[in-house]
Design a protein around this motif. Structure first.
Motif, PDB file in Angstrom:
ATOM      1  N   ALA A  15     -35.926  70.966  51.250  1.00  0.00           N
ATOM      2  CA  ALA A  15     -36.064  69.564  51.646  1.00  0.00           C
ATOM      3  C   ALA A  15     -35.329  69.351  52.954  1.00  0.00           C
ATOM      4  O   ALA A  15     -34.294  69.988  53.207  1.00  0.00           O
ATOM      5  N   MET A  16     -35.859  68.473  53.794  1.00  0.00           N
ATOM      6  CA  MET A  16     -35.207  68.140  55.063  1.00  0.00           C
ATOM      7  C   MET A  16     -35.498  66.690  55.381  1.00  0.00           C
ATOM      8  O   MET A  16     -36.597  66.193  55.120  1.00  0.00           O
ATOM      9  N   ASP A  17     -34.508  65.986  55.951  1.00  0.00           N
ATOM     10  CA  ASP A  17     -34.699  64.579  56.285  1.00  0.00           C
ATOM     11  C   ASP A  17     -33.847  64.224  57.496  1.00  0.00           C
ATOM     12  O   ASP A  17     -32.792  64.836  57.740  1.00  0.00           O
ATOM     13  N   LEU A  18     -34.295  63.197  58.237  1.00  0.00           N
ATOM     14  CA  LEU A  18     -33.645  62.790  59.489  1.00  0.00           C
ATOM     15  C   LEU A  18     -33.683  61.277  59.608  1.00  0.00           C
ATOM     16  O   LEU A  18     -34.676  60.635  59.275  1.00  0.00           O
ATOM     17  N   ALA A  19     -32.590  60.679  60.080  1.00  0.00           N
ATOM     18  CA  ALA A  19     -32.550  59.244  60.372  1.00  0.00           C
ATOM     19  C   ALA A  19     -31.625  59.008  61.550  1.00  0.00           C
ATOM     20  O   ALA A  19     -30.684  59.775  61.785  1.00  0.00           O
ATOM     21  N   VAL A  20     -31.890  57.932  62.297  1.00  0.00           N
ATOM     22  CA  VAL A  20     -31.038  57.514  63.413  1.00  0.00           C
ATOM     23  C   VAL A  20     -30.698  56.050  63.195  1.00  0.00           C
ATOM     24  O   VAL A  20     -31.597  55.216  62.998  1.00  0.00           O
ATOM     25  N   ASP A  21     -29.397  55.702  63.226  1.00  0.00           N
ATOM     26  CA  ASP A  21     -29.017  54.310  62.986  1.00  0.00           C
ATOM     27  C   ASP A  21     -29.047  53.510  64.284  1.00  0.00           C
ATOM     28  O   ASP A  21     -29.317  54.039  65.363  1.00  0.00           O
ATOM     29  N   LYS A  22     -28.774  52.220  64.185  1.00  0.00           N
ATOM     30  CA  LYS A  22     -28.917  51.332  65.333  1.00  0.00           C
ATOM     31  C   LYS A  22     -27.924  51.641  66.441  1.00  0.00           C
ATOM     32  O   LYS A  22     -28.121  51.235  67.586  1.00  0.00           O
ATOM     33  N   ASN A  23     -26.856  52.368  66.121  1.00  0.00           N
ATOM     34  CA  ASN A  23     -25.865  52.748  67.129  1.00  0.00           C
ATOM     35  C   ASN A  23     -26.189  54.064  67.810  1.00  0.00           C
ATOM     36  O   ASN A  23     -25.430  54.521  68.659  1.00  0.00           O
ATOM     37  N   GLY A  24     -27.310  54.682  67.406  1.00  0.00           N
ATOM     38  CA  GLY A  24     -27.735  55.907  68.062  1.00  0.00           C
ATOM     39  C   GLY A  24     -27.224  57.179  67.430  1.00  0.00           C
ATOM     40  O   GLY A  24     -27.446  58.271  67.969  1.00  0.00           O
ATOM     41  N   THR A  25     -26.549  57.098  66.296  1.00  0.00           N
ATOM     42  CA  THR A  25     -26.078  58.296  65.611  1.00  0.00           C
ATOM     43  C   THR A  25     -27.204  58.853  64.751  1.00  0.00           C
ATOM     44  O   THR A  25     -27.823  58.125  63.974  1.00  0.00           O
ATOM     45  N   ALA A  26     -27.470  60.153  64.916  1.00  0.00           N
ATOM     46  CA  ALA A  26     -28.507  60.825  64.144  1.00  0.00           C
ATOM     47  C   ALA A  26     -27.864  61.593  63.006  1.00  0.00           C
ATOM     48  O   ALA A  26     -26.816  62.225  63.180  1.00  0.00           O
TER      49      ALA A  26
END
Length: 715
Positions: free
Chosen positions: A221-232
């Motif tokens: 399994a693999m997943d990715l997200a980026v928050d509103k402050n630009g941290t991935a």
């Protein structure tokens, strides 16, 4: 928009009594829009009622069972994008914000490969990502991307990110400033590239690990997200060894680094999923020994919360993307994984705990393909597929404050089987559901009939005391199994399916619409005296877990509480109370902002009455009236003035009500447009006094069988 949407492919009673609707004095005007060929009229307060289904797209290959719906997402401005197709090619269809018309499809002939993604990203764009052979390079597959820019109505030409294997994981994410991050796998090595802006080039791929664990080149399994402050945040789990890897990269940094203190264990099939929180930071869900676990990290923090069980039988397999509600609560739902049936979970923002709910949106054991979206009125609308092969349906229900509406069937029939339904919110916050329908052909083979769609229409104003969402006034009845709603039908009054559990001694009364969402809410007073208005959704009944607007910590000093409708002439429902000590009558006026004004004196000397009855508008002058029974068993009428007080009393009946344990007024039960009285006597018989429209009543007539109401109290 700060996150992304991503898609990878007891009482058995039936009294015979006609129950008709009345127009309430509590109605509020609907918010109206403009209507034309490309705009819609929408009540902004509530999701509304489901309209007639229509066909979004026919089967591109008549007679086949493939080519249907793959995904549906909503862009930041409310533009909807649907993805259809099969393993050979796919098509995107766009419905621009503010319209109900789907534009002609764009076909992607090489996008039928493994792991095609349709994503609504944090920068307001929608991206289609897939693996394909480049026209100028037939020896390699490339990670390809097409973009629907904010406000655009068509996707751009394909853009090539990097050469990749034909199969494997890939993900794309963006922060609000338009920076894109792509990750993918290649023979056990995870690679990443970035694009800092629309005109910038993709960076050269960087290896995020140099050597897979011994004996393993497969990622589970693999997943990715980026928050509103630009941290991935990037998380994956190895197929063998079960190890979980978490890396992060802040905006402007040149290298990925290991996440410190990441609490997700390397258990079998942990399958972690990561999501950006609207306030910044991340939510992480994973499977831990057959239950759904949760941890989060707030913006600016380096510490993860202690993992907690979110759902005892839930799983990330088939879990919806989490929905953050206006009050900060977090909602997730899913189909059976480890569970024996569909499930949902709600994290309270005020307590930080996951609330255990046992009743889900469906009681069917065979539920699949659950989808959820935040819709107007502070609700979550959920769609799912239920049934068995040959008899499957597409269903929908709405959730608000711990209450589910009754499930609504969207598909036409169960003759065949339904494809996975998807749900998204349009620019007005209305739910739009899209699904496949399959039917038997003349030869007996199951074929795709087409891609169907449905949305909600402008919501009518709520009918007084309508809790089954059928346009008719209802009764509450308390029995041994709790409080039920008794709904009016064509020829009978029937017990509702839902029973709400309240502690013995809880007062439960029908109320009007407090929060302006087009649904009638419910007043409760606990045995300890706490008074609340339980905010419901149309067609749903509240229970102890339902969100409530607190009126007072202690109303135990009132021996009578009534919900009479509008007493003050402002079109909003009020409350009426009587002090046990003084006999004074007080009105709590609705303040129009979801609460109540300070109490005002409505009259004195009411302690001499043995019973007060909210009567509705008896003389049809537009004002709510009051009935009272004195110690001599005489029934009196007090007309409402429209200013929170009443005129001097007038006699209605002598020697009346001695045999009645409950009397309820203000409902048009006979269907003639006049407010009637329904009463239950000590032997369990129901009686009807038809209103004459001038403030009086006809002689009583018995309705139902003599044992129908035994052991039930009505309100």
């Amino acid at each position: 928009m700060t996150s992304q949407s991503r898609v990878v492919l007891g009482i058995a009673l039936t009294p015979v009594l006609t129950l008709a609707a009345v127009t309430p004095a509590t109605a509020q005007p609907a918010a109206a829009g403009t209507g034309s060929a490309t705009t819609v009229t929408v009540d902004q307060r509530a999701p509304g009622t489901w309209g007639t289904r229509t066909q979004l797209a026919p089967n591109p290959t008549p007679g086949s069972a493939s080519g249907g719906l793959n995904a549906l997402v909503s862009a930041g401005n409310g533009t909807l994008v649907a993805l259809t197709g099969d393993g050979l090619s796919r098509s995107t269809r766009v419905r621009p914000a503010g319209t109900t018309r789907w534009l002609a499809p764009q076909t992607w002939g090489d996008a039928g490969a493994y792991n095609t993604e349709l994503l609504a990203l944090g920068d307001g764009s929608v991206r289609l990502v897939w693996r394909a052979e480049r026209a100028d390079d037939h020896n390699d597959h490339w990670l390809s991307m097409a973009t629907l820019a904010p406000g655009a109505t068509a996707f751009s030409a394909p853009e090539y990110i990097a050469p990749v294997p034909e199969k494997g994981y890939h993900h794309l994410a963006a922060d609000p400033d338009g920076r894109l991050i792509a990750v993918w796998t290649e023979s056990g090595v995870v690679k990443a590239a970035e694009k800092t802006g629309p005109q910038a080039a993709w960076t050269a791929p960087a290896d995020l690990n140099t050597q897979p664990p011994s004996g393993s080149r497969d990622i589970a399994a693999m997943d990715l997200a980026v928050d509103k402050n630009g941290t991935a945040l990037l998380v994956w789990q190895w197929q063998k060894g079960k190890g979980v890897v978490a890396l992060e990269k802040s905006r402007g940094e040149t290298a990925w680094k290991t996440v410190t203190g990441f609490p997700v264990p390397g258990v079998d099939l942990a399958r972690p999923k990561v999501f950006a929180r609207p306030q910044g930071g991340f939510d992480v869900f994973y499977d831990d020994q057959a239950h759904l676990a949760y941890t989060r990290r707030t913006a600016g923090s380096t510490t993860w919360s202690a993992p907690r069980t979110a759902a005892a039988t839930g799983s990330t397999f088939g879990m919806t993307a989490p929905v953050h509600l206006p009050n900060g609560d977090l909602f997730v739902a899913g189909a059976p994984g480890y569970a024996t049936g569909p499930w949902y979970a709600l994290r309270s923002a005020s307590t930080g705990t996951w609330q255990p709910f046992t009743q889900a949106f469906s009681t069917h054991k065979k539920v699949r393909s659950v989808s959820a979206a935040a819709t107007s009125g502070g609700t979550v609308t959920v769609t799912w597929r239920e049934g068995y092969s040959g008899a499957e349906y597409t269903m929908a229900a709405a959730f608000k404050g711990g209450t589910w509406s009754a499930a609504h069937r969207l598909s036409a029939t169960g003759d065949g089987f339904a494809g996975a339904p998807w749900i998204a919110a349009d620019a007005q916050g209305r739910p739009v559901a899209v699904w496949d329908e399959y039917k038997p052909s003349a030869t007996g083979a199951t074929v795709l009939a087409g891609v169907q769609q449905a949305t909600t229409t402008a919501r009518a104003l709520p009918k007084w005391r309508d809790y089954t969402d059928d346009g008719k006034a209802d009764l509450f009845g308390r029995g041994s199994t709790g409080v039920r709603v008794y709904a009016g039908g064509a020829a009978e009054l029937t017990a509702g399916e839902r029973a709400s559990g309240w502690p013995t001694g809880t007062l439960v009364l029908p109320y009007g619409d407090l929060d302006g969402d087009g649904c009638d809410d419910v007043f409760t007073r606990s045995p300890e005296g706490e008074a609340r208005i339980r905010v419901t959704i149309c067609g749903g009944q509240p229970d102890q877990q339902t969100y409530g607007v607190k009126i007072s910590s202690d109303w135990s000093g009132y021996d009578t509480v009534l919900s009479p409708g509008d007493l003050t002439g402002d079109g909003r429902p009020d409350l009426l109370t009587r002090s046990a000590a003084s006999g004074k009558l007080y009105v709590y006026a609705n303040d129009g902002a979801g609460g109540f004004k300070a109490r005002a004196l409505a009259g004195s000397g009411f302690g001499t009455y043995t019973r007060l009855i909210a009567a509705g508008d008896l003389d049809r002058d537009g004002r709510s009236d009051l009935l009272a029974i004195d110690a001599s068993n005489e029934l009196w009428r007090l007309r409402g003035t429209g200013s929170g007080t009443f005129t001097p009393r007038a006699l209605v009946f002598k020697d009346w009500g001695t045999s009645y344990k409950d009397v309820v007024g203000g409902l048009d039960l006979s269907g003639d447009g006049r407010a009637d009285l329904i009463s239950l006597d000590q032997q369990g018989r129901a009686w009807l006094n038809k209103g004459d429209g001038g403030g009086g009543f006809a002689a009583r007539t018995q309705v139902g069988k003599s044992t129908n109401w035994s052991g039930v109290r009505i309100s």
